[in-house]
Design an enzyme around this catalytic site. Structure first.
Site, PDB file in Angstrom:
ATOM      1  N   ARG A  56       5.035  44.487 -24.330  1.00 24.37           N
ATOM      2  CA  ARG A  56       5.894  45.613 -24.652  1.00 24.37           C
ATOM      3  C   ARG A  56       7.101  45.142 -25.445  1.00 24.37           C
ATOM      4  NH1 ARG A  56       7.903  50.312 -20.500  1.00 24.37           N
ATOM      5  NH2 ARG A  56       7.672  51.974 -22.016  1.00 24.37           N
ATOM      6  N   GLU A  96      12.060  41.435 -17.261  1.00 24.27           N
ATOM      7  CA  GLU A  96      12.813  41.429 -18.521  1.00 24.27           C
ATOM      8  C   GLU A  96      13.886  42.523 -18.558  1.00 24.27           C
ATOM      9  OE1 GLU A  96      12.173  41.267 -23.365  1.00 24.27           O
ATOM     10  OE2 GLU A  96      10.508  40.816 -22.016  1.00 24.27           O
ATOM     11  N   ARG A  97      13.623  43.676 -17.920  1.00 26.57           N
ATOM     12  CA  ARG A  97      14.637  44.738 -17.903  1.00 26.57           C
ATOM     13  C   ARG A  97      15.881  44.282 -17.133  1.00 26.57           C
ATOM     14  NH1 ARG A  97      14.022  49.028 -15.295  1.00 26.57           N
ATOM     15  NH2 ARG A  97      15.220  50.441 -16.606  1.00 26.57           N
ATOM     16  N   ARG A 133       3.552  49.850 -14.824  1.00 26.67           N
ATOM     17  CA  ARG A 133       4.709  50.690 -15.143  1.00 26.67           C
ATOM     18  C   ARG A 133       4.299  52.155 -15.190  1.00 26.67           C
ATOM     19  NH1 ARG A 133       9.045  47.822 -17.178  1.00 26.67           N
ATOM     20  NH2 ARG A 133       8.604  45.686 -17.833  1.00 26.67           N
TER      21      ARG A 133
END
Length: 299
Positions: A56, A96-97, A133
């Site tokens: 992503r 990563e967020r 997700r």
């Protein structure tokens, strides 16, 4: 940063191992793997590289700011996951967020769980996490499944166990990739749902697929209406003129009158010719109320 995390300070020995610029840990047999893997420590954000296998590339800015605000108040509650690579550096496996949000508010360090992972496992974990997700569009999920099959060499049965999804569910997602790229883009942009896409898959002719796709957009058709349209189409050779075939020219008396009829009924009326001067007038309707309105006009 949350106090509970800060208590996990680095000892001199562990700090030296983590800063060893010559070691990469991708196997249990690698040097110091048993001493580093499985620990949760505070790692400087500048020492962490993003996952190169992350499927992503887009992260919603508003959502990141909301997460950053929460982290500023409560700290990073769930550590990110990283692996040790060469040059006293680390690489993100997941989170990563949280990593991006922490950088956004100026944090210097972040709690991280160090695990063992080679390049193939990095890709697999990134893809599986991506699939889980809830905000992914159907095509993103389908592409992740396809990469697991092609790059990790997983069967649909094996993938079903890895991601906790039924095999039929995986198969339905993968079938979406057979749709025309224009329709796939429409799904990614939110113009139609997975249900619409599954209905369109049953049409083999690309021109007919695109014809119904345009109807879905223009007339805001529901999934059920789309399924009915596809069902009706399958009883006819095609709803669109095929290439390299002579198309019957619309007589002038029809082209002059069609606009007036369409304005009267409040819909774009369709004409299906059955010869030089005969055919059918088709009046579309989109609900029971719409049907009753047209009925009153006819009365």
């Amino acid at each position: 940063m949350a106090k509970a995390t800060k208590k996990q300070a680095l000892g001199r020995g562990l700090s030296a191992l983590l800063n060893d610029s010559s070691s990469t840990i991708s196997s249990a047999n690698d040097k110091n793997a048993d001493k580093i893997v499985g620990t949760i420590v505070e790692i400087e954000l500048d020492l962490i590289e993003v996952n190169p296998y992350q499927p992503r590339s887009y992260f919603n800015e508003e959502s990141l700011r909301e997460l950053a605000s929460s982290i500023k108040e409560l700290g990073v509650i769930q550590p990110i996951t990283i692996r040790k690579i060469e040059g006293a550096k680390f690489q993100l496996v997941s989170g990563e967020r949280r990593f991006r949000a922490s950088k956004l508010i100026g944090f210097k360090t972040i709690p991280a769980y160090i695990r063992l992972a080679n390049d193939q496992e990095m890709l697999e974990m990134a893809l599986v996490e991506n699939i889980q997700r809830k905000d992914l569009d159907p095509i993103e999920v389908a592409l992740s499944y396809q990469r697991l099959i092609e790059e990790i060499d997983l069967t649909q049965e094996e993938m079903s166990l890895r991601v906790g999804k039924k095999r039929s569910t995986i198969s339905n997602y993968l079938r979406l990739l057979k749709l025309d790229p224009i329709i796939q883009t429409g799904m990614r942009d939110g113009f139609l749902s997975m249900g619409h896409g599954r209905a369109l898959i049953n049409i083999e002719n690309t021109e007919d697929q695109l014809g119904i796709y345009e109807k879905i957009i223009q007339q805001k058709l529901s999934v059920r209406q789309t399924e009915q349209l596809v069902k009706n189409l399958k009883g006819e050779p095609s709803i669109l003129p095929k290439k390299n075939k002579e198309v019957t020219k619309t007589p002038k008396f029809i082209s002059k009158g069609i606009k007036t009829i369409s304005e009267y009924f409040g819909h774009k009326v369709e004409i299906k010719l059955a010869g030089k001067d005969k055919g059918k007038i088709m009046i579309p309707f989109h609900s029971e109320e719409d049907f009753n309105r047209i009925k009153k006009l006819l009365e």
